[in-house]
Write an enzyme that holds these catalytic residues in place. Structure first.
Site, PDB file in Angstrom:
ATOM      1  CD  GLU A  26      -3.116  -1.189   2.054  1.00 22.28           C
ATOM      2  OE1 GLU A  26      -3.114  -0.369   2.989  1.00 22.28           O
ATOM      3  OE2 GLU A  26      -4.040  -2.013   1.858  1.00 22.28           O
TER       4      GLU A  26
ATOM      5  CD  GLU B  73      -3.959  -6.378   3.508  1.00 27.10           C
ATOM      6  OE1 GLU B  73      -2.740  -6.180   3.300  1.00 27.10           O
ATOM      7  OE2 GLU B  73      -4.643  -5.675   4.255  1.00 27.10           O
TER       8      GLU B  73
END
Ligand SMILES: *[C@@H]1O[C@H](CO)[C@@H](O)[C@H](O)[C@H]1NC(C)=O
Ligand SMILES: *[C@@H]1O[C@H](CO)[C@@H](O)[C@H](O)[C@H]1NC(C)=O
Length: 516
Positions: free
Chosen positions: A255, A362
């Site tokens: 991220e 994820e």
């Protein structure tokens, strides 16, 4: 007498089925299955299918957990159907992407939790995820150094200004907990493979001098700090290799867009699409190749962030041939999901960059885990995200922490989350949420190399999702989700030799399997 025997037999069958899952109801709208040292349910999918027989597996809100039935094709042959009926057309000649795998994340928190179980229970737990009687997971994600799912914030070299990384070392979380569990997973399932993702660089390499909050690496790609960060990755891969575990893949980082958020509560590292492009081109790519971790030995995935960032992170990097040559795939997270728009973005990225696979790295639900035990809509969230990802060119899916404790931790940043399996160390038992059984409909039916085949719908009602695959051993698998409170009737063409009719239970997921 005969009647009595039959009656007993019925009881026996019934009892043996009921002991399968030890049901317990908490505040959720459905039950969890409880496992302890004495009993734990297992999953069974039959490999062998007779010609012209359909194997059906159901999981629903009310009572079924991968419940099997079988029926001859002839007995479900569709009668003539009306023009406004829901029809699914499967086209086995229309071959699409192949499956890379399914799995979950070996966070510090997860491996610490698993280790609170007795030795026998650890084995049973790992079998529940990786063995033939469990989910048959073949993918593991590994945080490189700390993430929020940990008891502390750290990196693998917190010695200030250690410019030759001489103090770089794996943490106790790696050597004591994670490595033995990765090896156990590989022992249980020889196809098991893992990829690493880093949350943050050491604080001393960053402009904000902290693991959390907003900030990227000091200076620019090609400079000292970016080179060091690339070297850190190589050291990490080699350290695991020295301990006897070889990584299959790596993401550029977890991220990167979160690292721009002021006050971000846990480990993050800001990098723009341009910075990642140049980092891969100037630092990471060459460092990996020089160390023998080129494309043949390591699958590098970019983005590793939500689908609302995937277009910018993919296009900036993949439009640059010098950076793109190091890349194999594009990983994405589910947190910005929105059906259907975020899945349409996946298809758009696939159409633009068809040579790079898409892969969900994820997904997970938030909250104190004990408050959500047995919540059906969380299973539906998983099922829809997996299925629609696959329908839009994804090649697999990765759950977040393999296990949390009942509080949803440990988590040094107090980012409490839910998990497919929740461990209660005090009671030496663990709870399989409905997510576990919904995952089985994908993980146990779509081995590595399964190929998606085209399917289209006519007059589909809302809240129904469908996908179809051919497995390497030539089975045709349909996966059908119904999130309506009512049952749904449909007719299926192109599945068996004749059109067949079936009824999906309310709030359910159904697999139909036939030998080709
Ligand atoms: C892959 O690893 C092998 C064995 O370590 C090595 O000989 C080979 O050069 C590596 N290939 C690449 C492209 O890095
Ligand atoms: C965990 O186990 C303890 C001890 O048996 C029990 O008191 C507690 O209620 C359990 N938690 C859950 C969520 O079942």
């Amino acid at each position: 007498m005969i009647l009595l025997t039959l009656f007993n037999l019925f009881l026996l069958l019934h009892v043996s089925k009921a002991t399968d899952c030890v049901k317990r109801t908490y505040s959720g709208d459905t039950f969890v299955c409880v496992c302890d040292a004495k009993q734990c349910d297992t999953l069974n999918v039959e490999d062998k299918i007779e010609p012209n027989v359909v194997h059906i597996y159901d999981t629903d809100q009310k009572s079924s957990r991968l419940e099997k039935s079988e029926t001859p094709v002839d007995s479900i042959k569709a009668k003539s159907y009306s023009s406004n009926q829901f029809v699914l057309n499967v086209d086995t000649s229309d071959l699409k992407q192949k499956i890379l795998g399914f799995g979950g994340c070996f966070t510090d928190g997860a491996v610490i939790n698993i280790n609170t179980l007795s030795e026998d229970l650890v084995k049973q737990f790992m079998n529940d995820y990786f063995s033939k009687t469990g989910l048959q997971y073949n993918i593991g994600r590994v945080p490189i150094g700390g993430s929020d799912s940990s008891v502390r914030a750290y990196s693998l070299d917190d010695t200030e200004f250690d410019f030759d990384l001489s103090h770089f070392a794996l943490a106790e979380e790696d050597t004591k907990y994670r490595l033995p569990m990765l090896k156990l997973a590989q022992q249980i399932n020889p196809e098991f493979r893992a990829f690493g993702s880093a949350w943050s660089a050491p604080a001393w390499m960053k402009v904000n001098h902290a693991l959390n909050g907003a900030g990227g690496l000091i200076w620019t790609p090609g400079d000292v700090y970016y080179k060091l960060w690339a070297k850190y990755y190589v050291k990490y891969l080699n350290a695991y290799l020295n301990e006897g575990f070889k990584f299959w893949g790596l993401t550029t980082e977890n991220e990167p867009a979160e690292g721009f958020r002021q006050g971000y509560a846990w480990n993050a590292l800001a990098m723009t699409p341009e910075e990642i492009r140049d980092f891969v081109k100037l630092d990471l790519g060459p460092a990996l190749v020089a160390a023998g971790w080129g494309k043949e030995n390591l699958t590098l995935m970019i983005n590793d962030d939500n689908t609302n960032d995937i277009e910018s992170y993919s296009s900036v990097l993949l439009n640059d041939a010098e950076a793109a040559k190091y890349v194999s795939g594009i990983a994405y997270h589910w947190y910005s999901r929105n059906y259907p728009s975020s899945y349409q973005i996946l298809s758009k990225v696939h159409d633009q960059y068809p040579n790079y696979f898409l892969f969900s790295s994820e997904a997970g639900e938030f909250g104190v885990a004990s408050q959500f035990l047995g919540t059906w809509n969380r299973a539906e969230d998983y099922a829809i995200d997996i299925l629609e990802g696959l329908q839009h060119w994804s090649t697999g899916w990765t759950d977040w922490a393999l296990a949390v404790n009942t509080a949803g931790g440990p988590n040094w940043a107090k980012n409490w989350v839910d998990a497919t399996i929740v461990i209660n160390a005090t009671a030496q038992e663990y709870y399989k949420n409905p997510m576990y059984y919904v995952l089985a409909h994908f993980t146990k039916f779509l081995p590595i190399g399964s190929t998606r085949v085209g399917c289209s719908v006519e007059n589909a009602p809302a809240n129904v999702h469908t996908t179809s695959f051919i497995t390497p051993d030539n089975k045709l698998v349909l996966i059908l989700i119904n999130t309506n409170n009512d049952h749904v009737d449909l007719t299926i063409n192109g599945f068996a030799k004749v059109a067949v009719a079936t009824t999906l239970k309310p709030r359910s997921i159904r697999n139909m399997v036939i030998a080709l």
